[in-house]
Design a protein around this motif. Sequence first.
Motif, PDB file in Angstrom:
ATOM      1  N   VAL A  94       0.831  -1.200   0.000  1.00 40.57           N
ATOM      2  CA  VAL A  94       0.000   0.000   0.000  1.00 40.57           C
ATOM      3  C   VAL A  94       0.870   1.256   0.000  1.00 40.57           C
ATOM      4  N   PHE A  95       1.950   1.233   0.765  1.00 39.47           N
ATOM      5  CA  PHE A  95       2.824   2.408   0.889  1.00 39.47           C
ATOM      6  C   PHE A  95       4.126   2.241   0.110  1.00 39.47           C
ATOM      7  N   ARG A  96       4.120   1.478  -0.989  1.00 40.15           N
ATOM      8  CA  ARG A  96       5.347   1.171  -1.733  1.00 40.15           C
ATOM      9  C   ARG A  96       6.030   2.411  -2.296  1.00 40.15           C
ATOM     10  N   LYS A  97       5.269   3.405  -2.708  1.00 40.85           N
ATOM     11  CA  LYS A  97       5.896   4.619  -3.231  1.00 40.85           C
ATOM     12  C   LYS A  97       6.636   5.359  -2.125  1.00 40.85           C
ATOM     13  N   THR A  98       6.023   5.444  -0.960  1.00 44.17           N
ATOM     14  CA  THR A  98       6.624   6.156   0.162  1.00 44.17           C
ATOM     15  C   THR A  98       7.836   5.418   0.713  1.00 44.17           C
ATOM     16  N   PHE A  99       7.738   4.090   0.854  1.00 44.86           N
ATOM     17  CA  PHE A  99       8.800   3.314   1.493  1.00 44.86           C
ATOM     18  C   PHE A  99       9.918   2.895   0.539  1.00 44.86           C
ATOM     19  N   ILE A 100       9.612   2.693  -0.743  1.00 49.64           N
ATOM     20  CA  ILE A 100      10.604   2.113  -1.651  1.00 49.64           C
ATOM     21  C   ILE A 100      10.943   3.055  -2.804  1.00 49.64           C
ATOM     22  N   LYS A 101       9.957   3.432  -3.593  1.00 41.96           N
ATOM     23  CA  LYS A 101      10.222   4.158  -4.837  1.00 41.96           C
ATOM     24  C   LYS A 101      10.866   5.519  -4.602  1.00 41.96           C
ATOM     25  N   ILE A 102      10.290   6.329  -3.757  1.00 41.12           N
ATOM     26  CA  ILE A 102      10.789   7.692  -3.543  1.00 41.12           C
ATOM     27  C   ILE A 102      12.196   7.690  -2.926  1.00 41.12           C
ATOM     28  N   PRO A 103      12.468   6.874  -1.890  1.00 43.52           N
ATOM     29  CA  PRO A 103      13.846   6.875  -1.359  1.00 43.52           C
ATOM     30  C   PRO A 103      14.890   6.412  -2.379  1.00 43.52           C
ATOM     31  N   ILE A 104      14.570   5.409  -3.194  1.00 41.51           N
ATOM     32  CA  ILE A 104      15.525   4.940  -4.201  1.00 41.51           C
ATOM     33  C   ILE A 104      15.712   6.007  -5.279  1.00 41.51           C
ATOM     34  N   ASP A 105      14.631   6.634  -5.716  1.00 40.16           N
ATOM     35  CA  ASP A 105      14.742   7.729  -6.685  1.00 40.16           C
ATOM     36  C   ASP A 105      15.621   8.856  -6.137  1.00 40.16           C
ATOM     37  N   ASN A 106      15.401   9.215  -4.879  1.00 46.66           N
ATOM     38  CA  ASN A 106      16.182  10.284  -4.265  1.00 46.66           C
ATOM     39  C   ASN A 106      17.658   9.911  -4.157  1.00 46.66           C
ATOM     40  N   LEU A 107      17.934   8.639  -3.830  1.00 55.37           N
ATOM     41  CA  LEU A 107      19.318   8.180  -3.738  1.00 55.37           C
ATOM     42  C   LEU A 107      20.023   8.302  -5.080  1.00 55.37           C
ATOM     43  N   ILE A 108      19.372   7.827  -6.134  1.00 57.59           N
ATOM     44  CA  ILE A 108      19.992   7.858  -7.467  1.00 57.59           C
ATOM     45  C   ILE A 108      20.179   9.299  -7.941  1.00 57.59           C
ATOM     46  N   VAL A 109      19.170  10.130  -7.767  1.00 57.08           N
ATOM     47  CA  VAL A 109      19.281  11.531  -8.204  1.00 57.08           C
ATOM     48  C   VAL A 109      20.363  12.253  -7.410  1.00 57.08           C
ATOM     49  N   SER A 110      20.430  12.021  -6.098  1.00 60.76           N
ATOM     50  CA  SER A 110      21.463  12.701  -5.300  1.00 60.76           C
ATOM     51  C   SER A 110      22.853  12.246  -5.700  1.00 60.76           C
ATOM     52  N   LYS A 111      23.013  10.974  -6.055  1.00 55.35           N
ATOM     53  CA  LYS A 111      24.319  10.495  -6.516  1.00 55.35           C
ATOM     54  C   LYS A 111      24.673  11.109  -7.863  1.00 55.35           C
ATOM     55  N   LEU A 112      23.695  11.211  -8.747  1.00 55.03           N
ATOM     56  CA  LEU A 112      23.964  11.760 -10.075  1.00 55.03           C
ATOM     57  C   LEU A 112      24.230  13.262 -10.042  1.00 55.03           C
ATOM     58  N   LEU A 113      23.611  13.961  -9.110  1.00 60.30           N
ATOM     59  CA  LEU A 113      23.753  15.417  -9.039  1.00 60.30           C
ATOM     60  C   LEU A 113      24.676  15.867  -7.907  1.00 60.30           C
ATOM     61  N   LYS A 114      25.435  14.936  -7.327  1.00 59.83           N
ATOM     62  CA  LYS A 114      26.276  15.239  -6.173  1.00 59.83           C
ATOM     63  C   LYS A 114      27.228  16.402  -6.448  1.00 59.83           C
ATOM     64  N   ASP A 115      27.937  16.364  -7.561  1.00 59.94           N
ATOM     65  CA  ASP A 115      28.895  17.424  -7.873  1.00 59.94           C
ATOM     66  C   ASP A 115      28.210  18.768  -8.072  1.00 59.94           C
ATOM     67  N   LYS A 116      27.047  18.753  -8.705  1.00 58.22           N
ATOM     68  CA  LYS A 116      26.319  19.998  -8.945  1.00 58.22           C
ATOM     69  C   LYS A 116      25.836  20.602  -7.631  1.00 58.22           C
ATOM     70  N   ILE A 117      25.357  19.761  -6.724  1.00 55.35           N
ATOM     71  CA  ILE A 117      24.873  20.240  -5.430  1.00 55.35           C
ATOM     72  C   ILE A 117      26.039  20.818  -4.623  1.00 55.35           C
ATOM     73  N   ILE A 118      27.199  20.135  -4.662  1.00 60.10           N
ATOM     74  CA  ILE A 118      28.370  20.636  -3.939  1.00 60.10           C
ATOM     75  C   ILE A 118      28.811  21.981  -4.500  1.00 60.10           C
ATOM     76  N   ALA A 119      28.826  22.115  -5.830  1.00 57.84           N
ATOM     77  CA  ALA A 119      29.220  23.374  -6.457  1.00 57.84           C
ATOM     78  C   ALA A 119      28.252  24.498  -6.095  1.00 57.84           C
ATOM     79  N   GLU A 120      26.955  24.195  -6.072  1.00 59.07           N
ATOM     80  CA  GLU A 120      25.965  25.211  -5.710  1.00 59.07           C
ATOM     81  C   GLU A 120      26.122  25.635  -4.257  1.00 59.07           C
ATOM     82  N   ASN A 121      26.389  24.672  -3.367  1.00 55.96           N
ATOM     83  CA  ASN A 121      26.582  25.011  -1.957  1.00 55.96           C
ATOM     84  C   ASN A 121      27.820  25.875  -1.770  1.00 55.96           C
ATOM     85  N   GLU A 122      28.887  25.563  -2.508  1.00 57.86           N
ATOM     86  CA  GLU A 122      30.099  26.373  -2.400  1.00 57.86           C
ATOM     87  C   GLU A 122      29.873  27.781  -2.926  1.00 57.86           C
ATOM     88  N   SER A 123      29.141  27.907  -4.033  1.00 55.65           N
ATOM     89  CA  SER A 123      28.888  29.245  -4.576  1.00 55.65           C
ATOM     90  C   SER A 123      27.971  30.042  -3.648  1.00 55.65           C
TER      91      SER A 123
END
Length: 127
Positions: free
Chosen positions: A93-122
Motif C-alpha cells: 500500500v505504501f510502496r511509493k513512500t517506502f521504496i520508490k521515492i527513497p531509491i529515486d532520491n538516492l539515485i538523483v542525489s548520486k547523479l547530481l552530487k557534484d552539482k549540489i556541492i558546487a551550488e553550496n560552495e557558490s
Amino acid sequence: MENIATDIELLYNKAEKYTKTSFELLQLNTIDKTSDVISSLAVVTSMVIIVAMFILFINIGISLLIGKLLNDYAMGFFLISGFYFIVALIVFVFRKTFIKIPIDNLIVSKLLKDKIIAENESNTNNI
C-alpha cells in the motif's frame, strides 16, 4: 586572403579539439556517476542480503519457539507467515513512500552530487 584561410583553419582545429575534449569529459563524468550509483546500490544490496539472512534465521527461531509453546510447530510458522503477510500488504500500500521515492532520491542525489556541492560552495561564497 591567405591569412584569413589560416585563421579559419586554426579556428576549425581549435573547435575540433574543444569538441573532442568536451566529449571525453562527458564520457568520464558519465563513467564516474554510473560507477558511484552502481557501487552505492551494490553496498545496499549486500546489506539487504545480510539483514535478510539474519531475519530469516531469527524468524525460524521465533516460529519454533511459538510452535513449542503451542505444542504445534506448524502453527508457529503459520503465525509468523501471517505476520509477514500483513507487513507485505502494508508495504504494498505504501510502496511509493517506502521504496520508490527513497531509491529515486538516492539515485538523483548520486547523479547530481557534484552539482549540489558546487551550488553550496557558490552560495557560501556569496554570503
